[in-house]
Design a protein around this motif. Structure first.
Motif, mmCIF file in Angstrom:
data_model
loop_
_atom_site.group_PDB
_atom_site.id
_atom_site.type_symbol
_atom_site.label_atom_id
_atom_site.label_comp_id
_atom_site.label_asym_id
_atom_site.label_seq_id
_atom_site.Cartn_x
_atom_site.Cartn_y
_atom_site.Cartn_z
ATOM 1 N N THR A 143 2.065 1.791 -3.395
ATOM 2 C CA THR A 143 1.026 2.025 -4.394
ATOM 3 C C THR A 143 0.490 3.447 -4.323
ATOM 4 O O THR A 143 0.274 4.095 -5.346
ATOM 5 C CB THR A 143 -0.131 1.034 -4.186
ATOM 6 O OG1 THR A 143 0.416 -0.267 -4.114
ATOM 7 C CG2 THR A 143 -1.116 1.107 -5.321
ATOM 8 N N TYR A 144 0.257 3.942 -3.106
ATOM 9 C CA TYR A 144 -0.465 5.205 -3.006
ATOM 10 C C TYR A 144 0.439 6.402 -2.795
ATOM 11 O O TYR A 144 -0.026 7.527 -2.818
ATOM 12 C CB TYR A 144 -1.504 5.106 -1.892
ATOM 13 C CG TYR A 144 -2.488 3.995 -2.169
ATOM 14 C CD1 TYR A 144 -3.248 4.032 -3.340
ATOM 15 C CD2 TYR A 144 -2.627 2.909 -1.325
ATOM 16 C CE1 TYR A 144 -4.122 3.016 -3.637
ATOM 17 C CE2 TYR A 144 -3.502 1.889 -1.621
ATOM 18 C CZ TYR A 144 -4.244 1.938 -2.777
ATOM 19 O OH TYR A 144 -5.106 0.930 -3.085
ATOM 20 N N ASN B 14 0.815 -1.208 0.000
ATOM 21 C CA ASN B 14 0.000 0.000 0.000
ATOM 22 C C ASN B 14 0.850 1.260 0.000
ATOM 23 O O ASN B 14 0.535 2.240 -0.678
ATOM 24 C CB ASN B 14 -0.926 0.013 1.218
ATOM 25 C CG ASN B 14 -2.139 -0.841 0.963
ATOM 26 O OD1 ASN B 14 -2.532 -1.013 -0.190
ATOM 27 N ND2 ASN B 14 -2.715 -1.379 2.005
ATOM 28 N N HIS C 46 -3.461 1.659 -13.615
ATOM 29 C CA HIS C 46 -4.138 0.372 -13.711
ATOM 30 C C HIS C 46 -3.805 -0.318 -15.019
ATOM 31 O O HIS C 46 -3.602 0.327 -16.038
ATOM 32 C CB HIS C 46 -5.646 0.547 -13.595
ATOM 33 C CG HIS C 46 -6.106 0.490 -12.186
ATOM 34 N ND1 HIS C 46 -5.968 1.553 -11.335
ATOM 35 C CD2 HIS C 46 -6.681 -0.498 -11.459
ATOM 36 C CE1 HIS C 46 -6.449 1.227 -10.151
ATOM 37 N NE2 HIS C 46 -6.883 -0.014 -10.201
ATOM 38 N N ARG D 42 1.202 -1.512 -7.625
ATOM 39 C CA ARG D 42 1.050 -2.536 -6.593
ATOM 40 C C ARG D 42 1.729 -3.829 -7.027
ATOM 41 O O ARG D 42 2.374 -4.516 -6.226
ATOM 42 C CB ARG D 42 -0.438 -2.761 -6.391
ATOM 43 C CG ARG D 42 -0.794 -3.309 -5.072
ATOM 44 C CD ARG D 42 -2.312 -3.393 -5.010
ATOM 45 N NE ARG D 42 -2.684 -4.161 -3.841
ATOM 46 C CZ ARG D 42 -2.639 -3.671 -2.617
ATOM 47 N NH1 ARG D 42 -2.247 -2.427 -2.434
ATOM 48 N NH2 ARG D 42 -2.966 -4.420 -1.605
ATOM 49 N N PHE E 149 -1.323 -11.257 -10.308
ATOM 50 C CA PHE E 149 -2.761 -11.003 -10.405
ATOM 51 C C PHE E 149 -3.141 -9.576 -10.062
ATOM 52 O O PHE E 149 -4.314 -9.267 -9.953
ATOM 53 C CB PHE E 149 -3.509 -11.972 -9.490
ATOM 54 C CG PHE E 149 -3.214 -13.404 -9.804
ATOM 55 C CD1 PHE E 149 -3.772 -13.987 -10.927
ATOM 56 C CD2 PHE E 149 -2.361 -14.146 -9.025
ATOM 57 C CE1 PHE E 149 -3.484 -15.296 -11.248
ATOM 58 C CE2 PHE E 149 -2.067 -15.468 -9.345
ATOM 59 C CZ PHE E 149 -2.631 -16.034 -10.459
ATOM 60 N N GLN E 150 -2.163 -8.707 -9.852
ATOM 61 C CA GLN E 150 -2.498 -7.354 -9.434
ATOM 62 C C GLN E 150 -2.984 -6.512 -10.606
ATOM 63 O O GLN E 150 -2.318 -6.436 -11.629
ATOM 64 C CB GLN E 150 -1.268 -6.673 -8.810
ATOM 65 C CG GLN E 150 -0.908 -7.210 -7.455
ATOM 66 C CD GLN E 150 -2.038 -7.105 -6.471
ATOM 67 O OE1 GLN E 150 -2.735 -6.108 -6.424
ATOM 68 N NE2 GLN E 150 -2.262 -8.166 -5.719
ATOM 69 N N PRO E 151 -4.130 -5.870 -10.448
ATOM 70 C CA PRO E 151 -4.583 -4.991 -11.528
ATOM 71 C C PRO E 151 -3.858 -3.647 -11.546
ATOM 72 O O PRO E 151 -3.774 -3.003 -12.576
ATOM 73 C CB PRO E 151 -6.073 -4.818 -11.249
ATOM 74 C CG PRO E 151 -6.243 -5.105 -9.814
ATOM 75 C CD PRO E 151 -5.135 -6.021 -9.397
ATOM 76 N N ASN E 152 -3.352 -3.213 -10.381
ATOM 77 C CA ASN E 152 -2.642 -1.939 -10.325
ATOM 78 C C ASN E 152 -1.147 -2.208 -10.496
ATOM 79 O O ASN E 152 -0.555 -2.967 -9.733
ATOM 80 C CB ASN E 152 -2.922 -1.264 -8.980
ATOM 81 C CG ASN E 152 -2.316 0.118 -8.902
ATOM 82 O OD1 ASN E 152 -1.264 0.385 -9.479
ATOM 83 N ND2 ASN E 152 -2.987 1.003 -8.202
#
Lengths: 120, 493, 85, 563
Positions: free
Chosen positions: B236-237, B233, B361, B304, B298-301
């Motif tokens: 990612t953010y 996280n 994404h 991430r 499997f991460q869409p972002n």
């Protein structure tokens, strides 16, 4: 029994540490988490300071008639660590305020769930 | 001024510059001051490395001789890491200008001041030869990092920052507990002094507990599975620039601290014997390699995804450490360096896409290969490095890692490394497939190629990935020197 | 197209061609019978016309075996893979 | 890489390819012909020896090793590049041209590589360049087929790398000569080579992908990938007994599945498998005669297989159809393609006077000299089968047979020219086998044109033809596809994965439920006393992070401190 008692300062440290860590783990409220963290850090401070105490030693300030001083170095270190701890607390509380503004809640319990998206 | 006297300035320059920076208004000057300070740091670190590889440098602060005063003690291992940190920051900053203008439009003075604090903290950790000083610098860099992450535009950045704060503080406090135990037992905080005095008292449970606390504390900062939960996280953010910077530096420094304690302060022939450290680290490393790669697939972002990939890559480094040999440590240091190169390049490429498209994404990558060929090609090439294709830096470190595993007769590790490399192909491929083999949906805005200010640093790093994949003298030489500095030139049992 | 017409011509004379081929094949077998075998590394190399017989049988066997294999096990409709990919 | 008597041909090709995107129209076409010619020129100048040594990770790389064996493959690869380039002149797609030339460059890089690391780099490059020749067909089917191709070769690449690493560890060198390691290194490298040589059951990538490649791309692919693998097998694994049987099995496997194929290029692809089987068997026999046979068969095979793929490609290019069941009666419209294709057909079937005859009989003879009766018989059956499907069934159903109503034009001039060159070379080698034999590493003690060999071969072929004519109505076919090993990963694998996936998820859930249940029971006791609204077992984000920290710490402490 005597040995257990003579190490009573360490027992306090351990108990405080456990309480603090339990708070961090178990409490959802972010302010409580920060408090738990504080407790946790404080226990470590006590560990340092009590280790610096020498039985019969005086406060480490140079003055007449005193031969035996406690070790001053832990105090100095912990002074720094307290500053660090205060800063951490400040940042943590500031973040909590911002989170409250953004989410309307400071319960860490599933706060991120309402954002759709990419947490799996 | 000798190199020894110059050395502390790589920490002091950003520290002082951060004060200046915090007061500067506008968007240009904070950045410019930061750039100058960072480059100065990097240059000093670059000058230090060759000298430190020859002989251990020591600088006593305020002329208090060690072990009483604080000492900066630099051998090949810290000089290597310090150069990596300062160098990555210096490469990332030219890239930062545009990205930060977009993502952190206001109060950039404070933002860059935090960045400089984080940088100075990280450099301080690496250069310091004093255990408590390491803790203080760790907290400085961590506090600055929490602030940097909270600058992310998504509100989840706040949550990520808060969680990182709690975990980071727990980790740092664990380190403090460990240091406290050591101080109680030896009465000193100087690392070199500790190493000398520890053998007398090391058969006590206190010292063993100190080792355990330090390993867990640093494992947290290092994002070693299962202590990695804060990292995805946070990466990612955070603003793209912060991610770019952290990915290449923060976990590496934590790894360095762990190695410094495990190998220099406690001798490896002790620390790997009293705790089942080799086994524990190897299991956690392998688990991290698999879990990180698996989740990344499997991460869409994409940010991430790369964050989870970092967890896997940390696994490779820890694996190298767990083998307790010169080759294994060399592989760990090599991967520490090479991973910084490739992950920074990848995050830069993703950051560039975010700059142009506004989102990281996977679905927003569709069809970008045609309109942003340079950015996506950079991503693909850096991806080759993370997969470990020959002629890239990633191959070199995996090669050494495999050699180290073979030296110990651990055949199954070779298989595991190769399987996780295949998993890396999968997650990198997902992006390539979306970018080149899927059409851009009509409802998404077309995006043109990114500005050169973003492209050039990205490509510099991509080029470095290939340069260090072919000419391995600097990296292998530096890593070997670092490994020998830690292991003292001898082999542990 | 001149070449096309040559092929056309050959096709129109296909029974004649077939006869020529058969004569040729008979000649080959005859030659094999008349000439002594050069090697006898395998027992069948001494048998005259074995290769002819073998070619015929092998071809027939392949035709029937592959057909059997196809119908028994391997044949699928052409869109077999489509609905799952 | 460049010295006065050695310029690496791959380097020439790669450098020349970089210019291609800048060119257009006539200039590009000229360049495409000149580039392979330049490579041929470079090869002409090459002297035996070792060149381009480099140090890398403490190993010595030899990027250029020129000896007779690598030169055989070097010559034929550059020749087929020239032919393929001429065949593709009309294509206005620079990606394809760039991919094809880089693909050729990597294949040349493999055969001139003197060490395994260089070999590996070019080996992988070969995959990522050739896959574009499939993808540029532009259909979804070809994308999927190309993707499967990529995945399988990626796996093969990892296997090769693992083998190389272990080889280096075991022997301390990465020099590429006969692989004399034992243990995993030997088998891993062999497995990787066998994947590229399309040895069943590792062959399905070939018959899956080649029919979906572009018309011109398939020509390059038919020539390069499997034959580089044959080269590496000749170099690394001569005399490996297993390969004799695998090779003989391959020849039969290929012809059997070719009989079932409806797509003309799939049929030809199965014959690649079958023909490579001869070479693999020759490698396994390992005698000087057998190895010469394998090398020369690779040489002739590249030329006639390219010719066959060009003929089939021309039909697909002009009619848009590729199924035997949809073709027929084309001889009036594409007679030149027909005749040139037939030259390829009689070459692959080893008719005397054509190239296949002078190389295949050598391998068969080697088997006979070795006294391997069963192998000999298997190879003979495969010979009959080759003739049956490539020279009888395919041309019959395409150019003769029932009229399909298609009225295409004759193929364009450049296609016919390329096919003519290949056909001329097939013929030339068939008549003057000495030209080919002179290139081989070992002096060849074999004459294909003895009465005995000639008689046997002619009888075998002509009576196969007789059987075909008599049994025409039983020949299989029709608008069907046949399953092959690729079913395992196209249908079987996904099914298995989804099944295991479900199983793992269920197991994971169960384990977590039990573990958490234990934890909850443990903590609920504490909780009733100490917590008002707190529940430890609930998974708070920070809570779980900190919990893990505690668990790891507890582990270390219990194991290490309070022993």
């Amino acid at each position: 029994m005597m040995t257990v008692l003579s190490f009573f300062n360490y027992w306090i440290v351990v108990v405080l540490m456990m309480i603090g860590f339990y708070c961090v783990i178990a409490r959802g409220n972010m302010v409580k988490k920060v408090m738990g963290l504080n407790l946790f850090q404080t226990s470590v401070f006590i560990l340092f300071i009590s280790a610096g105490k020498i039985v019969g030693g005086s406060t480490p300030i140079v003055r007449e008639g005193v031969e035996l001083y406690s070790n001053p170095l832990p105090h100095v270190l912990i002074l720094t660590a307290i500053v660090v701890g205060v800063a951490t607390t400040a940042v943590g509380l500031a973040l909590t305020v911002r989170i409250n503004e953004a989410y309307g809640s400071i319960e860490d319990d599933h706060l991120g769930d309402e954002d759709d998206g990419d947490e799996q | 001024m000798t190199i020894t006297e110059l050395m502390p300035f790589s920490v002091l320059v950003p520290l002082i510059a951060s004060l200046v920076c915090a007061l500067l208004p506008g968007r240009f000057w904070p950045w410019a001051v930061t750039l100058v300070a960072t480059i100065t740091s990097a240059v000093i670190a670059a000058i230090t490395l060759p000298a430190a590889a020859q002989v251990t440098l020591s600088y006593a602060f305020g002329n208090w001789p060690p072990p009483i005063g604080i000492e900066y003690r630099v051998d090949a291992a810290n000089a290597f890491v310090a150069l990596l940190v300062a160098g990555m920051a210096a490469v990332a900053l030219p890239w930062a200008k545009k990205s930060v203008d977009r993502e952190v439009p206001e109060r950039q003075g404070a933002f860059y001041a935090l960045f400089l604090l984080a940088l100075s903290g990280l450099l301080g950790i690496t250069l310091s030869g004093d255990a408590f000083n390491i803790f203080v610098f760790l907290e400085i860099s961590s506090l600055a990092t929490y602030g940097l992450i909270a600058h992310g535009s998504d509100r989840r950045a706040l949550l990520a920052s808060f969680r990182y704060l709690i975990m980071g503080t727990v980790g740092a406090t664990f380190l403090l507990i460990g240091i406290g135990f050591l101080y109680v037992m030896t009465g000193t905080l100087n690392l070199a002094d500790l190493a000398e005095r520890l053998p007398e008292v090391r058969d006590t449970s206190t010292v063993r507990a100190a080792l355990a606390f330090i390993i867990v504390g640093m494992g947290l900062k290092l994002a070693m599975l299962p202590l990695h939960l804060w990292l995805p996280n946070a990466y990612t953010y955070a603003p793209s620039f912060v991610t770019v910077f952290l990915a290449g530096t923060a976990t590496k420094v934590a790894l360095y601290v762990m190695l410094r304690f495990v190998f220099t302060v406690f001798a490896p022939d002790w620390s790997f014997v009293v705790l089942p450290l080799s086994t524990v680290l190897m299991i956690l490393a392998v688990a991290g390699m698999f879990a990180g790669s698996w989740v990344a697939m499997f991460q869409p972002n994409i940010k991430r995804m790369l964050a989870y990939s970092s967890v896997a890559q940390v696994g490779y480094m820890v694996l190298g450490v767990s083998l307790v040999s010169i080759v294994g440590l060399t592989a760990a240091f090599l991967h520490l360096f090479n991973h910084a190169l490739m992950k920074t390049a990848l995050f830069m490429a993703v950051g560039t896409v975010i700059y142009q498209v506004g989102s990281g994404h996977l679905k927003d990558f569709r069809g970008l290969g045609r309109t942003m060929p340079w950015t996506l090609t950079a991503f693909a090439l850096a991806g080759l490095s993370i997969i470990g294709v020959p002629l890239t830096a990633g191959f070199v470190s995996k090669w050494y890692l495999i050699q180290a595993a073979l030296d110990q007769g651990q055949w199954f590790l070779v298989v595991l490394i190769l399987i996780t490399s295949l998993m890396a192909i999968v997650y990198i491929w997902r992006v390539i497939e979306a970018a080149w083999f899927q059409e851009r949906p009509g409802n998404q805005p077309a995006a043109g190629e990114a500005p050169l200010a973003l492209l050039i640093p990205t490509w510099v790093l991509v080029a470095l990935n290939f340069y260090f994949g072919i000419d391995t003298r600097l990296t292998v030489g530096g890593a070997t020197a670092a490994a020998e500095a830690l292991l003292g030139g001898g082999m542990a049992p | 197209m001149k070449l096309a017409r040559i092929i056309e011509f050959l096709i129109s004379k296909r029974s004649l061609l077939a006869v020529i081929m058969l004569v040729l094949m008979a000649a080959l077998v005859l030659a094999d019978i008349i000439l002594p075998p050069a090697y006898t590394r395998f027992p069948w190399e001494a048998i005259s016309g074995f290769a002819a017989f073998f070619g015929f049988v092998a071809c027939a066997a392949l035709i029937f075996f592959s057909r059997f294999l196809g119908e028994w096990l391997l044949y699928r409709d052409e869109d077999y893979y489509d609905d799952h990919e | 890489m460049i010295t006065s008597d050695w310029i690496h041909p791959s380097l020439v090709l790669i450098a020349g390819t970089l210019v291609v995107p800048l060119l257009k129209g006539r200039a590009m076409q000229t360049w495409m012909v000149l580039l392979p010619l330049a490579v041929l020129g470079v090869l002409w100048l090459a002297q035996p020896g070792e060149y381009g040594q480099m140090a890398f990770l403490g190993m010595e790389l030899v990027t250029g090793r020129v000896d007779d064996l690598s030169m055989v493959f070097g010559w034929v690869f550059s020749t087929v590049l020239l032919i393929g380039a001429i065949y593709a002149l009309h294509v206005n797609d620079q990606v394809q041209h760039v991919a094809a030339f880089l693909y050729g460059a990597s294949a040349l890089g493999v055969v001139f590589a003197g060490d395994l690391i260089t070999l590996y780099v070019f080996w992988e490059l070969m995959v990522i360049t050739s896959v574009w020749l499939i993808w540029r067909r532009g259909s979804e089917v070809s994308f999927n087929a190309g993707f499967r191709y990529l995945v399988i070769h990626a796996v093969g690449g990892v296997v090769l790398l693992a083998g190389i690493i272990m080889f280096q560890f075991e022997t301390g060198t990465t020099r590429f000569d006969q692989i004399d390691a034992d243990g995993p290194a030997f088998w891993l490298i062999l497995a990787a080579f066998m994947i590229n040589a399309a040895v069943p059951p590792l062959h399905a990538w070939l018959t899956d992908a080649y029919p979906e490649a572009t018309v011109t791309g398939a020509v390059f692919m038919s020539a390069l990938t499997t034959k580089t693998a044959v080269y590496t097998l000749i170099r690394g694994y001569p005399g490996t007994e297993m390969l004799v049987w695998l090779g003989a099995f391959m020849t039969l496997y290929g012809v059997t599945f070719a009989m079932l194929s409806n797509d003309i290029r799939r049929l030809l692809s199965y014959h690649i498998v079958s023909q490579v089987g001869y070479m693999v068997a020759g490698v396994g026999l390992g005698t000087a005669l057998a190895l010469s046979g394998s090398a020369s068969h690779a040489f002739t095979h590249i030329l006639y297989k390219a010719l066959l793929f060009m003929g089939a490609g021309a039909v697909i290019h002009m009619t848009g159809r590729s199924k035997l069941s949809e073709l027929g009666g084309l001889y009036r419209y594409m007679p030149w393609t027909f005749v040139l294709y037939l030259v390829g057909g009689v070459s692959i079937s080893a008719f005397p006077l054509f190239s296949g005859y002078v190389s295949k009989t050598m391998i068969v003879e080697a088997a006979a000299v070795d006294g391997r009766a069963l192998i000999w018989l298997m190879l003979a059956v495969a010979s009959a089968g080759t003739f049956l499907s490539t020279t009888l069934k395919l041309p019959y159903k395409t150019w003769l047979g029932e009229d399909s109503g298609l009225r295409p034009q004759e193929a364009p001039w450049n296609m016919l020219l390329a096919m003519s060159i290949a056909a001329a070379l097939c013929f030339l080698i068939g008549i003057f086998p000495g030209l080919l034999y002179a290139l081989l590493p070992e002096p060849v003690d074999f004459d294909a044109y003895t009465m005995s060999v000639f008689l046997k071969e002619m009888q075998l072929l002509l009576f196969t033809g007789l059987a075909f004519c008599l049994l025409l109505k039983y020949v299989g076919g029709g608008p069907k596809i046949s399953l092959d090993v690729d079913w395992l990963y196209r249908r079987g694998g996904p099914r298995l994965i989804s099944a295991t996936g479900t199983a793992i998820v269920t197991a994971d859930r169960a384990v977590r439920r039990v573990a958490l249940g234990q934890l909850m029971r443990l903590t609920s006791h504490m909780e009733r006393k100490h917590g008002r609204d707190g529940k430890l077992a609930k998974s708070w984000p920070i809570g779980s992070m900190a919990l893990w920290t505690a668990i790891v710490l507890a582990m270390l402490l219990t194991f290490g401190v309070w022993r």
